[in-house]
Design a protein around this motif. Structure first.
Motif, short mmCIF file in Angstrom:
data_model
loop_
_atom_site.label_atom_id
_atom_site.label_comp_id
_atom_site.label_asym_id
_atom_site.label_seq_id
_atom_site.Cartn_x
_atom_site.Cartn_y
_atom_site.Cartn_z
N GLY A 336 -2.34 10.89 7.96
CA GLY A 336 -3.24 11.36 6.92
C GLY A 336 -2.69 11.17 5.51
N LYS A 337 -1.40 10.87 5.38
CA LYS A 337 -0.80 10.65 4.06
C LYS A 337 -1.13 9.27 3.49
N ILE A 338 -1.70 8.40 4.31
CA ILE A 338 -2.14 7.10 3.80
C ILE A 338 -3.41 7.31 2.99
N THR A 339 -3.34 7.08 1.69
CA THR A 339 -4.48 7.39 0.82
C THR A 339 -5.00 6.19 0.04
N ASN A 340 -4.23 5.10 -0.06
CA ASN A 340 -4.71 3.98 -0.88
C ASN A 340 -4.48 2.62 -0.24
N VAL A 341 -4.20 2.57 1.06
CA VAL A 341 -4.05 1.31 1.78
C VAL A 341 -5.35 1.05 2.55
N ALA A 342 -6.06 -0.02 2.22
CA ALA A 342 -7.30 -0.34 2.92
C ALA A 342 -6.99 -0.74 4.37
N VAL A 343 -7.74 -0.19 5.32
CA VAL A 343 -7.46 -0.42 6.74
C VAL A 343 -8.71 -0.96 7.43
N LYS A 344 -8.51 -2.05 8.18
CA LYS A 344 -9.60 -2.66 8.95
C LYS A 344 -9.16 -2.80 10.40
N THR A 345 -10.03 -2.50 11.33
CA THR A 345 -9.75 -2.70 12.75
C THR A 345 -10.64 -3.82 13.30
N VAL A 346 -10.09 -4.60 14.21
CA VAL A 346 -10.82 -5.70 14.85
C VAL A 346 -10.66 -5.56 16.36
N GLU A 347 -11.78 -5.61 17.08
CA GLU A 347 -11.75 -5.50 18.53
C GLU A 347 -12.63 -6.57 19.16
N GLY A 348 -12.32 -6.91 20.40
CA GLY A 348 -13.13 -7.86 21.15
C GLY A 348 -13.98 -7.13 22.17
N ALA A 349 -15.25 -7.46 22.22
CA ALA A 349 -16.16 -6.75 23.12
C ALA A 349 -15.77 -6.92 24.59
N LYS A 350 -15.09 -8.02 24.92
CA LYS A 350 -14.69 -8.28 26.31
C LYS A 350 -13.18 -8.21 26.49
N ASP A 351 -12.51 -7.47 25.63
CA ASP A 351 -11.06 -7.32 25.72
C ASP A 351 -10.74 -6.38 26.89
N ASP A 352 -10.07 -6.91 27.92
CA ASP A 352 -9.74 -6.09 29.09
C ASP A 352 -8.32 -5.54 29.04
N ALA A 375 -12.77 -0.11 7.35
CA ALA A 375 -13.73 -1.10 7.88
C ALA A 375 -13.39 -1.36 9.34
N SER A 376 -14.38 -1.80 10.09
CA SER A 376 -14.16 -2.13 11.50
C SER A 376 -15.08 -3.28 11.89
N HIS A 377 -14.67 -4.00 12.93
CA HIS A 377 -15.48 -5.12 13.42
C HIS A 377 -15.24 -5.28 14.91
N VAL A 378 -16.31 -5.42 15.66
CA VAL A 378 -16.24 -5.73 17.09
C VAL A 378 -16.84 -7.11 17.27
N GLU A 379 -16.03 -8.04 17.79
CA GLU A 379 -16.47 -9.41 17.97
C GLU A 379 -17.16 -9.58 19.33
N PRO A 380 -18.45 -9.94 19.34
CA PRO A 380 -19.16 -10.09 20.62
C PRO A 380 -18.56 -11.22 21.47
N ASP A 381 -18.54 -11.00 22.77
CA ASP A 381 -18.13 -12.03 23.74
C ASP A 381 -16.68 -12.49 23.58
N ALA A 382 -15.84 -11.77 22.83
CA ALA A 382 -14.46 -12.19 22.62
C ALA A 382 -13.53 -11.37 23.51
N GLY A 383 -12.58 -12.07 24.16
CA GLY A 383 -11.55 -11.39 24.92
C GLY A 383 -10.34 -11.09 24.05
#
Length: 423
Positions: A336-352, A375-383
């Motif tokens: 919670g001390k992170i206050t000014n670092v922009a954070v983005k997550t990336v995931e694959g819809a088919k990541d097993d 920010a966040s992003h889920v990539e369709p059909d990506a493993g």
């Protein structure tokens, strides 16, 4: 010593198979046998060629193979790999494109320490090298690190990342791929408390197990099924006398490779049968698709035992990152001390391996970060592999990540604190 004997036994089996492949290839290629052509000799030579190459790759660190790069000026520029920081368990290296002006984007790729070398991210490096200054963590094979260098666990990994960020400066953009994602988040939080000026501008977490229980997979289920005692008894061995790290406790690369292969045994078996057939027909080559993939996939490295065990116990079993209960050198790390670092997550819809939901959990932990910097992003059909090195990365994810970096590249405004009221 029984662990050391087991380690040497596995190396002996590998060495024997390499020798058998080389012997079969040499014998079947003897000119005398060409007088009376026999298909069996062609098959024997092909089997020997594929077998020798496969088992030889298991103990060789792959080369980066990035020697020249064509820049916007239309010329080929030499690429030099410079070591910026050298440490016992890993280095910080920089891909210096000679003769090209320094690029405004300075990116630190944090490579996983999960059985393969950092060269697994070669295609990721090449895609970013177009218009970025690329740095990467180059972790060392534990079998080559003397016992006198001490231990290396998840806390040491976190401190290594923090030291690399201090060296690179605050205008750095971090991309953490897979296993290091939770520890990259912890390193940023550690710097937020201990050295705020060294924090990166942005942090992109790709397919990492921030909260393994968010969406369980076979990997997380395995971590739940076995006890730490069982893991230590069945997975940990001592490095044999052949290497500099003799006596060091490790999770051997060959044992990890056996686990990797067993997860898709039928597919790997078919791939090698097809390659033997191609070699027998004379259709195989040094740089064909099979060899390009397996030269990297089969090149495995030993992992320090304490790193492997502490990862399973603290990240997967106890969920210390997910519960915001992680500590480094006895000090709590408050995400919670992170206050000014922009954070983005990336995931694959088919990541097993790290299923959707595990990585995006990081955003809920960032209670001190405004929504505009999440920010966040889920990539369709990506493993799993596709989200950092495949077609999905090249066509969709890379542009999104670079846009995110550019939109958050400006130095953050200092936080103004209200003066205490005077009674």
């Amino acid at each position: 010593m029984r662990y050391m004997a087991t380690y040497d036994f596995m190396e002996s089996v590998r060495n024997t198979n390499q020798w058998l492949g080389a012997t079969a290839k040499a014998m079947a290629s003897y000119p005398m046998f060409a007088l009376t052509p026999n298909p069996m000799m062609q098959w024997m030579a092909a089997w020997g060629e594929v077998t020798e190459r496969s088992f030889e790759r298991m103990v060789a660190k792959p080369d980066w193979g990035i020697r020249t790069f064509t820049c916007e000026d239309g010329r080929d520029h030499l690429v030099r790999v410079d070591t910026v920081v050298e440490k016992p368990f890993g280095d910080l290296i920089h891909f210096h494109v000679l003769g090209r002006p320094e690029q405004p984007r300075k990116i630190l790729l944090i490579a996983p320490m999960s059985g393969h070398y950092a060269t697994l991210l070669r295609s990721t490096v090449k895609s970013l090298l177009v218009n970025c200054e690329v740095y990467i963590t180059d972790w060392h094979n534990a079998r080559d690190i003397p016992v006198s260098c001490g231990k290396f666990d998840v806390e040491d990994y976190t401190l290594y990342v923090a030291d690399f960020l201090r060296e690179m400066g605050p205008d750095t953009h971090v991309i953490a791929v897979c296993q290091p994602a939770p520890l990259a988040l912890a390193a940023t939080a550690h710097l937020a408390a201990e050295d705020p000026e060294a924090q990166p501008r942005t942090l992109t977490l790709i397919g990492g197990p921030i909260d393994p229980d968010a969406t369980p997979t076979e990997v997380t289920d395995f971590g739940r099924r076995v006890t730490m005692g069982q893991l230590e008894e069945t997975m940990i061995q001592r490095v044999g006398f052949k290497y500099k790290g003799v006596g060091r406790m490790v999770y051997p690369g060959l044992l990890q490779l056996a686990s990797f292969m067993s997860m898709n045994a039928e597919r790997h078996g078919r791939a090698f049968r097809d390659q033997i057939l191609r070699a027998a027909k004379g259709e195989a080559s040094d740089h064909d698709g099979h060899n390009r993939f397996y030269d990297e996939y089969l090149a495995v490295m030993d992992m320090p035992a304490e790193f492997y065990l502490s990862t399973v116990e603290r990240v997967f079993k106890n969920r210390e990152i997910a519960r915001n209960a992680f500590t480094v050198a006895g000090k709590p790390v408050d995400i919670g001390k992170i206050t000014n670092v922009a954070v983005k997550t990336v995931e694959g819809a088919k990541d097993d391996i790290s299923a959707p939901g595990q990585c995006v959990a990081a955003l809920d932990l960032l209670t001190g970060l405004p929504a505009s910097k999440k920010a966040s992003h889920v990539e369709p059909d990506a493993g799993h592999y596709g989200i950092f090195a495949g077609r999905s990365w090249r066509h969709n994810i890379r542009p999104l990540v670079l846009d995110f970096i550019d939109s958050n590249a400006a130095a953050p405004h200092p936080v103004r604190r209200r003066p205490h009221a005077v009674a």
